[in-house]
Design a protein around this motif. Structure first.
Motif, short mmCIF file in Angstrom:
data_model
loop_
_atom_site.label_atom_id
_atom_site.label_comp_id
_atom_site.label_asym_id
_atom_site.label_seq_id
_atom_site.Cartn_x
_atom_site.Cartn_y
_atom_site.Cartn_z
N THR A 52 0.86 -1.18 -0.05
CA THR A 52 0.09 -0.20 0.09
C THR A 52 1.00 1.24 0.00
O THR A 52 0.51 2.27 -0.70
N GLN A 53 2.05 1.03 0.67
CA GLN A 53 2.90 2.32 0.86
C GLN A 53 3.51 2.57 -0.87
O GLN A 53 3.70 3.61 -1.31
N LYS A 54 3.69 1.35 -1.33
CA LYS A 54 4.18 1.50 -2.91
C LYS A 54 3.16 2.29 -3.76
O LYS A 54 3.44 2.91 -4.48
N ALA A 55 1.98 1.85 -3.58
CA ALA A 55 0.77 2.24 -4.22
C ALA A 55 0.50 3.84 -4.08
O ALA A 55 0.25 4.42 -5.14
N GLN A 56 0.66 4.25 -3.11
CA GLN A 56 0.59 5.77 -2.53
C GLN A 56 1.82 6.40 -3.27
O GLN A 56 1.51 7.55 -3.69
N THR A 57 2.88 6.05 -3.25
CA THR A 57 4.05 6.61 -3.75
C THR A 57 4.10 6.66 -5.03
O THR A 57 4.45 7.71 -5.88
N ARG A 58 3.55 5.56 -5.93
CA ARG A 58 3.41 5.52 -7.42
C ARG A 58 2.33 6.52 -7.94
O ARG A 58 2.69 7.29 -8.79
N ARG A 63 4.31 11.27 -13.45
CA ARG A 63 5.09 12.46 -14.26
C ARG A 63 4.07 13.32 -14.87
O ARG A 63 4.37 14.54 -15.05
N ALA A 64 3.33 12.77 -15.44
CA ALA A 64 2.14 13.77 -16.24
C ALA A 64 1.49 14.79 -15.26
O ALA A 64 1.42 16.06 -15.55
N ALA A 65 1.09 14.38 -14.05
CA ALA A 65 0.30 14.99 -13.05
C ALA A 65 1.33 15.86 -12.63
O ALA A 65 0.81 17.24 -12.35
N PHE A 66 2.58 15.73 -12.50
CA PHE A 66 3.82 16.43 -11.80
C PHE A 66 3.60 17.95 -13.09
O PHE A 66 3.89 18.57 -12.54
N ASP A 80 -7.17 29.36 -1.37
CA ASP A 80 -7.02 28.07 -0.97
C ASP A 80 -6.50 27.10 -2.36
O ASP A 80 -6.01 26.06 -1.88
N GLU A 81 -7.04 27.28 -3.30
CA GLU A 81 -6.41 26.89 -4.70
C GLU A 81 -5.07 26.81 -4.85
O GLU A 81 -4.18 25.78 -5.01
N ARG A 82 -4.45 28.00 -4.65
CA ARG A 82 -3.05 27.98 -4.72
C ARG A 82 -2.28 27.43 -3.58
O ARG A 82 -1.29 26.87 -3.74
N ARG A 83 -2.80 27.36 -2.26
CA ARG A 83 -2.16 26.34 -1.23
C ARG A 83 -2.21 25.12 -1.54
O ARG A 83 -1.19 24.43 -1.34
N GLN A 84 -3.36 24.54 -2.12
CA GLN A 84 -3.46 23.21 -2.52
C GLN A 84 -2.47 22.87 -3.52
O GLN A 84 -1.71 21.86 -3.48
N HIS A 85 -2.37 23.66 -4.45
CA HIS A 85 -1.31 23.74 -5.78
C HIS A 85 0.11 23.47 -5.18
O HIS A 85 1.05 22.51 -5.52
N ARG A 86 0.40 24.42 -4.10
CA ARG A 86 1.54 24.34 -3.61
C ARG A 86 2.15 23.00 -2.93
O ARG A 86 3.17 22.48 -3.16
N LEU A 87 1.18 22.67 -2.10
CA LEU A 87 1.44 21.34 -1.30
C LEU A 87 1.45 20.38 -2.04
O LEU A 87 2.48 19.23 -1.84
N LEU A 88 0.54 20.11 -3.03
CA LEU A 88 0.75 18.96 -3.92
C LEU A 88 1.86 19.02 -5.01
O LEU A 88 2.62 18.00 -5.27
N TYR A 89 2.31 20.19 -5.34
CA TYR A 89 3.43 20.33 -6.24
C TYR A 89 4.57 19.80 -5.43
O TYR A 89 5.56 18.91 -5.90
N LEU A 90 4.73 20.23 -4.18
CA LEU A 90 6.01 19.72 -3.12
C LEU A 90 5.91 18.11 -3.06
O LEU A 90 7.01 17.57 -3.22
N ARG A 91 4.43 17.62 -3.00
CA ARG A 91 4.49 16.28 -2.74
C ARG A 91 4.91 15.54 -4.15
O ARG A 91 5.56 14.29 -3.80
N PHE A 92 4.35 15.85 -5.21
CA PHE A 92 5.01 15.40 -6.39
C PHE A 92 6.27 15.26 -6.60
O PHE A 92 7.01 14.30 -6.98
N ALA A 93 6.74 16.72 -6.25
CA ALA A 93 8.12 16.70 -6.74
C ALA A 93 9.21 15.87 -5.88
O ALA A 93 10.28 15.33 -6.28
N GLY A 94 8.51 15.35 -4.66
CA GLY A 94 9.26 14.54 -3.74
C GLY A 94 9.33 13.10 -4.05
O GLY A 94 10.10 12.32 -3.56
N ASN A 95 8.50 12.75 -5.05
CA ASN A 95 8.31 11.23 -5.28
C ASN A 95 8.59 11.20 -6.98
O ASN A 95 8.00 10.24 -7.57
N GLN A 96 9.24 11.91 -7.73
CA GLN A 96 9.47 11.74 -8.91
C GLN A 96 10.67 10.64 -9.21
O GLN A 96 11.78 10.86 -9.16
N MET A 97 10.32 9.26 -8.91
CA MET A 97 10.94 8.37 -8.95
C MET A 97 10.76 7.29 -9.89
O MET A 97 9.36 7.14 -10.33
#
Length: 539
Positions: A52-58, A63-66, A80-97
């Motif tokens: 399940t951890q792998k599924a979440q990380t995947r 790449r397309a979403a990032f 609120d949208e800008r804040r969500q964008h910022r947090l999601l961008y950081l989350r995706f950026a940390g998982n581009q593997m």
């Protein structure tokens, strides 16, 4: 990871709906699986947690979403949208593997966590849990017995060392692909922090508390030399495996909690300040047993009502403080604002939830808490009040130095993992904590600390959280309870306290960045002055 075609959405709101539909069930599955593996470390539970951890990380490695987030024009978005964008961008950026890296990272982390959860070191010929070994370090007067107990707490180090260093190498490699010098630098950036500013704050606090610590440590060393009849003090002469806690002191606070039900005390306290934890207690796992994690944590399953705590309680002051600490995390999660969008339904930052937990955890030695909830007479509580505050101050003095060891070691480990880490660890311990290294010891004692493997680049937030806790305490005393009469009693009994936390700290969730939340909740930015004054008044 194969290249994927670009994504198109009619609006950012549509992207949020699409991503929530994908991630929400996976987040819940991963949290439940981790809980199951922590409460019972069977091969089946461990395998489920890994998958399940792998599924979440995947999902976050998409790449397309990032690319969509990276290229989006955020100017037309709502706050609120800008804040969500910022947090999601950081989350995706940390998982581009690549997928193979995800597999290797998660499998290694799960293997390490299983070791930590199931290992019981041998002491006196039989497996011993952490509570038992800590009790020896707390009470035994025999140096040899203490040494054997201390060495038992370090047995796990050699068992996980190679896997921990493998994680460091994997994390560093992925960080360099993202343009960072190392993983430590990247992890701070993804937390909306920066290496130099964090260490400037830590070093400022270190300098301001250095004279207090050295004076206290000299007095402590003198007491311990007399107690153990030795001129040279080693790590096992202190009171926990890492010298991160203060000695019991003249007052034994454990006696107030012997025979008490810590669950009842926890529920009653939070109810009095207007925060209900009854359903949280019913979902929690609070007592030690084999093949269960020996640590303590709070887990938010999903982003709504399912909040749980894991502890290994005994009827001691330490575990009372831990219960208050962990349920401090829990009420933060439980009382996130109802108006928050899904991706803002989380705490503002690691350090802000630690601040709340630390604020609550300090109360286990508080005179008003002892009187109101534990049944200690007002007279006796008054007699021990100064000792309780002194013990809290001593703990915080020691904790500052311990965090400096952890933060400097972890930063150096990611900057150069090939260096002699065993030697570096003891150099930092001697420099910051004033503890003499064991003679002729060359072992990965640093690897016995779970956080270095499984909560990377986290530990500095404990100390920043303590700073925020002191700042919040002063604000609550003056601005929230200023006209309430008996302020110290009101701190543990007034619904005004719970209302302040719920409204000013919990409800904003991740809508505010951590520094913005602190300014909003206390009227000023985070700074060490309140913490240092607290130490000076307590010690």
């Amino acid at each position: 990871m194969a290249d994927t075609p670009p994504l198109f959405f009619s609006s950012f709101s549509a992207f949020l709906d699409w991503h929530r539909a994908r991630i929400e069930p996976v987040e819940r599955d991963a949290a439940v699986a981790w809980w199951d593996a922590s409460t019972l470390a069977t091969p089946q539970n461990e395998a489920r947690a890994a998958e399940t951890q792998k599924a979440q990380t995947r999902l976050y490695s998409d790449r397309a979403a990032f690319a969509y987030l990276r290229d989006l024009d955020t100017a037309p978005l709502t706050p609120d949208e800008r804040r969500q964008h910022r947090l999601l961008y950081l989350r995706f950026a940390g998982n581009q593997m690549e997928d193979a890296v995800i597999e290797e990272l998660v499998d290694t982390e799960r293997r390490i966590e299983t070791r930590y959860n199931t290992h019981r070191p041998l002491f006196d010929g039989k497996p011993s849990g952490e509570n038992a070994l800590r009790e020896i370090l707390r009470t035994s007067d025999d140096s040899l017995t203490r040494r054997h107990a201390w060495e038992a707490t370090k047995e796990i180090g050699p068992l996980v060392r190679d896997d921990v260093l493998h994680l460091v190498a994997l994390r560093n490699a992925e960080a360099r692909k993202q343009g960072y010098a190392n993983y430590y630098e990247m992890a701070l950036a993804l937390q909306e922090q920066e290496v130099e500013s964090v260490f400037a704050l830590l070093n400022d606090l270190a300098a301001q508390t250095e004279p207090l610590f050295r004076d206290y440590k000299a007095r402590l060393d003198d007491q311990l030399r007399r107690r153990f009849r030795t001129e040279t003090l080693y790590p096992w002469h202190f009171f926990d495996p890492f010298f991160q806690e203060a000695p019991p002191g003249d007052i034994d606070f454990d006696r107030f909690y012997q025979g008490k039900n810590l669950e009842t005390l926890t529920a009653t306290f939070f109810e009095r300040i207007g925060l209900d934890v009854s359903d949280l207690l019913s979902r929690s796992d609070l007592y030690e047993r084999a093949d269960k994690s020996e640590h303590a944590f709070c887990l938010h399953v999903g982003r709504f009502e399912d909040v749980r705590v894991l502890c290994n309680c005994t009827d001691t002051e330490r575990w009372m403080g831990t219960m208050l600490h962990e349920f401090g995390h829990a009420v933060y999660d439980r009382y996130l604002g109802d108006d928050l969008p899904f991706f803002l339904r989380e705490v503002s930052h690691t350090l802000t939830t630690e601040a709340v937990a630390q604020w609550m955890g300090r109360l286990s030695k508080n005179a008003a808490f002892l009187t109101e909830f534990v049944g200690v007479s007002p007279e006796e509580a008054a007699d021990v009040a100064a000792a309780g505050q002194r013990q809290i101050g001593e703990f915080l003095l020691i904790f500052v130095r311990w965090v400096l060891v952890m933060a400097h070691f972890e930063r150096a480990m990611y900057e150069n993992p090939a260096r002699d880490l065993n030697r570096l660890w003891w150099q930092l311990v001697e420099t910051f904590q004033g503890v003499t290294p064991p003679p002729d010891r060359n072992a990965p004692d640093w690897a016995a600390k779970l956080h270095l493997a499984l909560a990377p680049v986290y530990y500095h937030n404990y100390l920043l959280g303590e700073m925020m806790a002191s700042q919040v305490l002063e604000y609550v005393r003056t601005a929230v309870l200023g006209n309430s009469g008996d302020t110290e009693r009101s701190l543990v009994t007034s619904p005004l306290v719970g209302d302040y936390f719920r409204r000013s700290v919990f409800a904003p969730g991740a809508r505010l960045r951590w520094d913005e939340l602190i300014r909003s909740a206390t009227g000023e930015p985070l700074q060490p002055g309140y913490f240092v004054r607290h130490l000076k008044s307590a010690t």
